[in-house]
Scaffold this motif. Sequence first.
Motif, PDB file in Angstrom:
ATOM      1  N   LYS A 219       0.844  -1.200   0.000  1.00 53.87           N
ATOM      2  CA  LYS A 219       0.000   0.000   0.000  1.00 53.87           C
ATOM      3  C   LYS A 219       0.883   1.256   0.000  1.00 53.87           C
ATOM      4  CE  LYS A 219      -4.261   1.127   2.405  1.00 53.87           C
ATOM      5  NZ  LYS A 219      -5.103   0.821   3.555  1.00 53.87           N
ATOM      6  N   ILE A 220       1.889   1.270   0.865  1.00 50.13           N
ATOM      7  CA  ILE A 220       2.797   2.410   0.958  1.00 50.13           C
ATOM      8  C   ILE A 220       3.584   2.576  -0.343  1.00 50.13           C
ATOM      9  CG2 ILE A 220       4.855   3.286   2.138  1.00 50.13           C
ATOM     10  CD1 ILE A 220       3.665   1.913   4.714  1.00 50.13           C
ATOM     11  N   ASP A 221       4.097   1.475  -0.875  1.00 50.39           N
ATOM     12  CA  ASP A 221       4.856   1.543  -2.133  1.00 50.39           C
ATOM     13  C   ASP A 221       3.991   2.055  -3.279  1.00 50.39           C
ATOM     14  OD1 ASP A 221       7.151   0.679  -0.880  1.00 50.39           O
ATOM     15  OD2 ASP A 221       6.969  -1.403  -1.574  1.00 50.39           O
ATOM     16  N   SER A 222       2.706   1.676  -3.285  1.00 51.91           N
ATOM     17  CA  SER A 222       1.835   2.140  -4.368  1.00 51.91           C
ATOM     18  C   SER A 222       1.595   3.651  -4.280  1.00 51.91           C
ATOM     19  CB  SER A 222       0.514   1.375  -4.372  1.00 51.91           C
ATOM     20  OG  SER A 222      -0.286   1.723  -3.264  1.00 51.91           O
TER      21      SER A 222
ATOM     22  N   HIS B 276      -7.237   2.911  -2.620  1.00 48.42           N
ATOM     23  CA  HIS B 276      -6.599   2.248  -1.484  1.00 48.42           C
ATOM     24  C   HIS B 276      -7.164   2.593  -0.108  1.00 48.42           C
ATOM     25  CE1 HIS B 276      -3.554   0.490  -4.031  1.00 48.42           C
ATOM     26  NE2 HIS B 276      -3.549   1.638  -4.677  1.00 48.42           N
ATOM     27  N   GLN B 277      -7.900   3.686   0.022  1.00 48.72           N
ATOM     28  CA  GLN B 277      -8.477   4.065   1.318  1.00 48.72           C
ATOM     29  C   GLN B 277      -9.690   4.966   1.056  1.00 48.72           C
ATOM     30  OE1 GLN B 277      -6.486   3.023   4.259  1.00 48.72           O
ATOM     31  NE2 GLN B 277      -8.379   3.371   5.361  1.00 48.72           N
ATOM     32  N   PRO B 278     -10.715   4.440   0.348  1.00 50.17           N
ATOM     33  CA  PRO B 278     -11.837   5.281  -0.061  1.00 50.17           C
ATOM     34  C   PRO B 278     -12.631   5.872   1.101  1.00 50.17           C
ATOM     35  CG  PRO B 278     -12.287   2.978  -0.537  1.00 50.17           C
ATOM     36  CD  PRO B 278     -10.851   3.063  -0.127  1.00 50.17           C
ATOM     37  N   ASP B 279     -12.530   5.286   2.289  1.00 56.63           N
ATOM     38  CA  ASP B 279     -13.260   5.837   3.429  1.00 56.63           C
ATOM     39  C   ASP B 279     -12.757   7.225   3.819  1.00 56.63           C
ATOM     40  OD1 ASP B 279     -10.975   4.146   4.244  1.00 56.63           O
ATOM     41  OD2 ASP B 279     -11.475   4.830   6.260  1.00 56.63           O
TER      42      ASP B 279
ATOM     43  N   ILE C 200       3.312  15.014   3.336  1.00 55.84           N
ATOM     44  CA  ILE C 200       1.933  14.559   3.234  1.00 55.84           C
ATOM     45  C   ILE C 200       1.706  13.567   4.365  1.00 55.84           C
ATOM     46  CG2 ILE C 200       0.281  13.315   1.790  1.00 55.84           C
ATOM     47  CD1 ILE C 200       2.171  14.252  -0.589  1.00 55.84           C
ATOM     48  N   GLN C 201       0.608  13.730   5.106  1.00 55.52           N
ATOM     49  CA  GLN C 201       0.299  12.844   6.222  1.00 55.52           C
ATOM     50  C   GLN C 201      -1.096  12.258   6.014  1.00 55.52           C
ATOM     51  OE1 GLN C 201       1.035  15.747   9.386  1.00 55.52           O
ATOM     52  NE2 GLN C 201       2.817  14.513   9.965  1.00 55.52           N
ATOM     53  N   LEU C 202      -1.164  10.924   6.040  1.00 56.56           N
ATOM     54  CA  LEU C 202      -2.426  10.222   5.837  1.00 56.56           C
ATOM     55  C   LEU C 202      -2.660   9.276   7.007  1.00 56.56           C
ATOM     56  CD1 LEU C 202      -0.667   9.861   2.808  1.00 56.56           C
ATOM     57  CD2 LEU C 202      -3.059   9.749   2.204  1.00 56.56           C
ATOM     58  N   ASP C 203      -3.853   9.287   7.550  1.00 56.56           N
ATOM     59  CA  ASP C 203      -4.222   8.360   8.619  1.00 56.56           C
ATOM     60  C   ASP C 203      -4.867   7.142   7.969  1.00 56.56           C
ATOM     61  OD1 ASP C 203      -3.270   9.946  10.736  1.00 56.56           O
ATOM     62  OD2 ASP C 203      -5.088  11.168  10.670  1.00 56.56           O
ATOM     63  N   LEU C 204      -4.089   6.067   7.862  1.00 61.26           N
ATOM     64  CA  LEU C 204      -4.505   4.873   7.133  1.00 61.26           C
ATOM     65  C   LEU C 204      -4.849   3.730   8.079  1.00 61.26           C
ATOM     66  CD1 LEU C 204      -1.765   4.921   4.337  1.00 61.26           C
ATOM     67  CD2 LEU C 204      -4.068   5.894   4.272  1.00 61.26           C
ATOM     68  N   THR C 205      -5.559   2.750   7.535  1.00 60.53           N
ATOM     69  CA  THR C 205      -5.866   1.529   8.269  1.00 60.53           C
ATOM     70  C   THR C 205      -5.567   0.335   7.382  1.00 60.53           C
ATOM     71  OG1 THR C 205      -8.168   1.570   7.534  1.00 60.53           O
ATOM     72  CG2 THR C 205      -7.693   2.575   9.667  1.00 60.53           C
ATOM     73  N   GLN C 206      -5.317  -0.793   8.032  1.00 61.85           N
ATOM     74  CA  GLN C 206      -5.149  -2.050   7.312  1.00 61.85           C
ATOM     75  C   GLN C 206      -5.657  -3.163   8.212  1.00 61.85           C
ATOM     76  OE1 GLN C 206      -3.958  -2.652   4.011  1.00 61.85           O
ATOM     77  NE2 GLN C 206      -5.115  -4.445   4.641  1.00 61.85           N
TER      78      GLN C 206
ATOM     79  N   GLN D  22      -6.471  -7.853   4.359  1.00 58.96           N
ATOM     80  CA  GLN D  22      -7.709  -7.698   3.604  1.00 58.96           C
ATOM     81  C   GLN D  22      -7.564  -6.506   2.687  1.00 58.96           C
ATOM     82  OE1 GLN D  22     -10.700  -7.358   6.735  1.00 58.96           O
ATOM     83  NE2 GLN D  22     -11.497  -9.335   6.105  1.00 58.96           N
ATOM     84  N   GLU D  23      -7.932  -6.701   1.439  1.00 52.95           N
ATOM     85  CA  GLU D  23      -7.932  -5.584   0.503  1.00 52.95           C
ATOM     86  C   GLU D  23      -8.982  -4.580   0.955  1.00 52.95           C
ATOM     87  OE1 GLU D  23      -5.955  -5.043  -2.051  1.00 52.95           O
ATOM     88  OE2 GLU D  23      -4.997  -6.986  -2.287  1.00 52.95           O
ATOM     89  N   GLN D  24      -8.740  -3.312   0.697  1.00 51.35           N
ATOM     90  CA  GLN D  24      -9.697  -2.264   1.047  1.00 51.35           C
ATOM     91  C   GLN D  24     -10.921  -2.425   0.171  1.00 51.35           C
ATOM     92  OE1 GLN D  24      -9.367   0.214   3.436  1.00 51.35           O
ATOM     93  NE2 GLN D  24     -11.473   0.681   2.973  1.00 51.35           N
TER      94      GLN D  24
END
Length: 170
Positions: A10-13, A82-85, A110-116, A133-135
């Motif tokens: 996800k990060i690499d993409s 990758h994080q549509p929410d 750039i700062q993103l609050d992500l989940t996995q 799990q894929e998003q």
Amino acid sequence: MADEDLTTRKIDSLRTALFSAIPELRNDKARVPVWIDRGTGQGTQTTSNSFGLAFRLNVLAMGVKTDLSFITNAVLKWLHTHQPDLLQPGKDSFTFDADLLDNGTADVLIQLDLTQNYVVSLDNQGREHVAPQEQDDPVLADQHGFAGVNPVPNIAAILLDGAPFLPPDA
């Protein structure tokens, strides 16, 4: 044992999306360091050992001349997949800081609050497997309805107990 590391993918993409949007960085990947902070683990309180990770991803694009609008567009397009929410109307999708180095160059953080989320399962030999799990895509993606129905059907009417609740011309 981890079957694959979707968090790293996800990060690499995201880095790849930024390299596409910022031409001056394409050949100098060292100018885009990434790191995670404010990470948390989230248990599911179920019978499985499945869990989630939540974290702030920091991406620093150093010495860029590309306009911030192109960078923003790349990040938002990446979020769509990758994080549509994080794409809720009226809500912040990500934050950024820019250090203006001179009249045309900046360091952009750039700062993103992500989940996995991860599913933990046992194979026939009793070994644990951790699988990311894929998003999930949004319920109504751009050209697809729920569960991939294409095209999104037109609603003729809404019925309540068999009687029209909202007629089509309402």
